[in-house]
Design a protein around this motif. Sequence first.
Motif, PDB file in Angstrom:
ATOM      1  N   ILE A  73      10.918 -14.646 -50.215  1.00 14.88           N
ATOM      2  CA  ILE A  73      10.263 -13.919 -48.955  1.00 14.88           C
ATOM      3  C   ILE A  73      11.168 -14.148 -47.724  1.00 14.88           C
ATOM      4  CG2 ILE A  73       9.616 -14.808 -46.783  1.00 14.88           C
ATOM      5  CD1 ILE A  73       6.669 -16.783 -48.513  1.00 14.88           C
ATOM      6  N   TYR A  74      10.968 -13.614 -48.068  1.00 14.05           N
ATOM      7  CA  TYR A  74      12.876 -12.216 -46.847  1.00 14.05           C
ATOM      8  C   TYR A  74      12.428 -12.966 -45.341  1.00 14.05           C
ATOM      9  CZ  TYR A  74      15.888 -11.117 -50.264  1.00 14.05           C
ATOM     10  OH  TYR A  74      16.600 -10.944 -51.634  1.00 14.05           O
ATOM     11  N   TYR A  75      12.743 -12.984 -44.558  1.00 11.56           N
ATOM     12  CA  TYR A  75      13.309 -13.850 -42.977  1.00 11.56           C
ATOM     13  C   TYR A  75      14.162 -13.264 -41.597  1.00 11.56           C
ATOM     14  CZ  TYR A  75      11.915 -16.380 -39.345  1.00 11.56           C
ATOM     15  OH  TYR A  75      12.064 -17.553 -37.806  1.00 11.56           O
ATOM     16  N   SER A  76      13.916 -12.802 -41.013  1.00 11.87           N
ATOM     17  CA  SER A  76      13.758 -12.290 -40.473  1.00 11.87           C
ATOM     18  C   SER A  76      13.612 -12.335 -38.771  1.00 11.87           C
ATOM     19  CB  SER A  76      14.339 -10.762 -39.920  1.00 11.87           C
ATOM     20  OG  SER A  76      14.365  -9.872 -39.306  1.00 11.87           O
ATOM     21  N   ASN A  77      14.661 -12.585 -37.341  1.00  5.56           N
ATOM     22  CA  ASN A  77      14.086 -12.737 -36.354  1.00  5.56           C
ATOM     23  C   ASN A  77      14.859 -11.807 -35.375  1.00  5.56           C
ATOM     24  OD1 ASN A  77      16.824 -13.701 -35.983  1.00  5.56           O
ATOM     25  ND2 ASN A  77      16.916 -15.834 -36.247  1.00  5.56           N
ATOM     26  N   ASP A  78      15.135 -10.721 -36.124  1.00  3.52           N
ATOM     27  CA  ASP A  78      16.148  -9.004 -34.758  1.00  3.52           C
ATOM     28  C   ASP A  78      14.768  -8.170 -35.834  1.00  3.52           C
ATOM     29  OD1 ASP A  78      16.953  -8.964 -37.281  1.00  3.52           O
ATOM     30  OD2 ASP A  78      19.226  -8.998 -36.625  1.00  3.52           O
ATOM     31  N   ASN A  79      13.474  -8.334 -35.926  1.00  2.00           N
ATOM     32  CA  ASN A  79      12.823  -7.199 -36.227  1.00  2.00           C
ATOM     33  C   ASN A  79      13.751  -6.365 -37.540  1.00  2.00           C
ATOM     34  OD1 ASN A  79      13.406  -6.609 -32.710  1.00  2.00           O
ATOM     35  ND2 ASN A  79      11.638  -6.459 -33.484  1.00  2.00           N
ATOM     36  N   GLY A  80      13.919  -7.870 -38.533  1.00  7.65           N
ATOM     37  CA  GLY A  80      14.531  -6.874 -40.237  1.00  7.65           C
ATOM     38  C   GLY A  80      15.169  -6.629 -40.063  1.00  7.65           C
ATOM     39  N   ASN A  81      16.352  -6.914 -38.977  1.00 10.23           N
ATOM     40  CA  ASN A  81      17.339  -5.738 -39.123  1.00 10.23           C
ATOM     41  C   ASN A  81      18.982  -6.881 -40.046  1.00 10.23           C
ATOM     42  OD1 ASN A  81      17.529  -3.422 -37.493  1.00 10.23           O
ATOM     43  ND2 ASN A  81      17.159  -5.062 -35.425  1.00 10.23           N
ATOM     44  N   THR A  82      18.144  -8.016 -39.873  1.00 11.15           N
ATOM     45  CA  THR A  82      18.994  -8.976 -40.831  1.00 11.15           C
ATOM     46  C   THR A  82      17.524  -9.775 -41.319  1.00 11.15           C
ATOM     47  OG1 THR A  82      19.003 -10.469 -39.012  1.00 11.15           O
ATOM     48  CG2 THR A  82      21.263  -8.789 -39.912  1.00 11.15           C
ATOM     49  N   MET A  83      18.511  -9.987 -42.763  1.00  7.52           N
ATOM     50  CA  MET A  83      16.680 -10.161 -43.971  1.00  7.52           C
ATOM     51  C   MET A  83      17.579 -11.940 -44.567  1.00  7.52           C
ATOM     52  SD  MET A  83      14.281  -8.849 -43.192  1.00  7.52           S
ATOM     53  CE  MET A  83      13.326  -9.079 -44.125  1.00  7.52           C
ATOM     54  N   LYS A  84      16.781 -13.082 -44.963  1.00  9.02           N
ATOM     55  CA  LYS A  84      17.429 -13.751 -45.322  1.00  9.02           C
ATOM     56  C   LYS A  84      16.279 -14.888 -46.338  1.00  9.02           C
ATOM     57  CE  LYS A  84      18.837 -17.979 -44.169  1.00  9.02           C
ATOM     58  NZ  LYS A  84      18.896 -19.789 -43.428  1.00  9.02           N
ATOM     59  N   LEU A  85      16.823 -14.694 -47.893  1.00 11.01           N
ATOM     60  CA  LEU A  85      16.003 -14.578 -48.658  1.00 11.01           C
ATOM     61  C   LEU A  85      15.847 -16.625 -48.086  1.00 11.01           C
ATOM     62  CD1 LEU A  85      14.369 -14.656 -51.172  1.00 11.01           C
ATOM     63  CD2 LEU A  85      16.452 -15.134 -52.198  1.00 11.01           C
ATOM     64  N   ILE A  86      14.470 -17.252 -47.963  1.00 16.74           N
ATOM     65  CA  ILE A  86      14.455 -18.753 -47.092  1.00 16.74           C
ATOM     66  C   ILE A  86      13.546 -19.389 -48.788  1.00 16.74           C
ATOM     67  CG2 ILE A  86      14.529 -18.220 -45.133  1.00 16.74           C
ATOM     68  CD1 ILE A  86      11.411 -18.005 -44.804  1.00 16.74           C
ATOM     69  N   THR A  87      12.870 -18.809 -49.535  1.00 18.37           N
ATOM     70  CA  THR A  87      12.368 -19.043 -50.604  1.00 18.37           C
ATOM     71  C   THR A  87      13.593 -19.011 -52.036  1.00 18.37           C
ATOM     72  OG1 THR A  87      10.961 -17.366 -51.241  1.00 18.37           O
ATOM     73  CG2 THR A  87      10.081 -19.143 -50.038  1.00 18.37           C
ATOM     74  N   ASP A  88      12.744 -19.951 -53.249  1.00 19.65           N
ATOM     75  CA  ASP A  88      13.193 -19.245 -54.765  1.00 19.65           C
ATOM     76  C   ASP A  88      13.095 -17.614 -54.941  1.00 19.65           C
ATOM     77  OD1 ASP A  88      14.665 -21.655 -55.050  1.00 19.65           O
ATOM     78  OD2 ASP A  88      13.057 -23.026 -56.059  1.00 19.65           O
ATOM     79  N   PRO A  89      13.478 -17.374 -56.016  1.00 20.65           N
ATOM     80  CA  PRO A  89      12.734 -15.731 -56.367  1.00 20.65           C
ATOM     81  C   PRO A  89      11.666 -15.895 -57.079  1.00 20.65           C
ATOM     82  CG  PRO A  89      14.671 -16.623 -57.507  1.00 20.65           C
ATOM     83  CD  PRO A  89      14.463 -17.841 -56.903  1.00 20.65           C
ATOM     84  N   PHE A  90      11.146 -16.417 -56.827  1.00 22.33           N
ATOM     85  CA  PHE A  90       9.386 -16.629 -57.171  1.00 22.33           C
ATOM     86  C   PHE A  90       8.421 -15.071 -57.083  1.00 22.33           C
ATOM     87  CE2 PHE A  90       9.728 -20.778 -54.938  1.00 22.33           C
ATOM     88  CZ  PHE A  90       8.267 -19.961 -54.065  1.00 22.33           C
TER      89      PHE A  90
END
Length: 323
Positions: free
Chosen positions: A214-231
């Motif tokens: 899961i990728y997460y963003s708090n700026d409309n998807g302009n910056t993304m962060k992986l918040i889970t393991d890569p499954f």
Amino acid sequence: MKVQLKMILAILIGMVLATGCTNKSEEPKKTEQKNKAEIKTNFDIVEAKSFTLKNIRGIGYPGNDNALYIAANDGLKMYRDAKWYETTVNQHDYIGFQAIESGFIASGHPQKGISLEDPLGLVKSADKGKTLQKLAFYGKTNFHFTAASFSGNGLYVIGEQPNDDLRLGVNYSTDNGATWKKSALKDFNADSLGMMAVHPKNGETIAMATRSGIYYSNDNGNTMKLITDPFMVTALSFNGDSVLYSSVENDKILLKTINPLSGEQTNSTFPFLDYDNPITYMAVNPKDQNQIAFTTYKNDLYESIDGGEKWTNLLRDGKKELD
């Protein structure tokens, strides 16, 4: 069986869904339409005695009703007070269905015989599907992947074909579809784009399911962060500030909740599912976070009204039998 599972998951997460619906590039038939398409046929919501859903396109809890909505290839089905209901007309092939506080937003194709252009682009209904308000791309584009904040202050689509108004990839609108910007997706390293979910109150905050987490963003998807393991993640929905999601790990289907800020995760109990029947859509009622529903690849539907402690199987293989 593992090969079959990979094929199923590719359908769930891949950039273009193999749902039998096309993102029409051919020139649509033009008809004179008002800005709001008023359907003149008698519209009513009646009890549905029996039905079989061939394709489930999305689920949700619109804020203007007290029902669980199922978007299917032949219109809306509503589950309320242990009974199923359906509309008498406007049985559109809704795709990318999103429940919002004032009703719902969707894409898709109109019911045959109704004077609406195909595809629908993005439309909105505030009266349970009786009328449709055209938001954007009417008669031009069909969207398999859409997402909207329950509050109505954030709208997202994945453009599968670029045009003058929309770029390839994730695009967002903060003015109800009037204008669009492309998400930069900085630090997004997945090899696919997938299902999106938007925070119910904050339209700038999104999460995306991919084959690698899961990728997460708090700026409309302009910056993304992986918040889970890569499954593999097949479906997700915000539950308040947390994200409820389903993953496939070691040939097992799991249901989890993650706090995007702390990274804390908890496992949820839910009915056993064969690994070739993964979860496809998920919904949490923003007005009652104990009310949760999910569908599966084989068109099973489950709902919980106590936060996931107990689950009721509302549909099996998409079928509602005669009482």
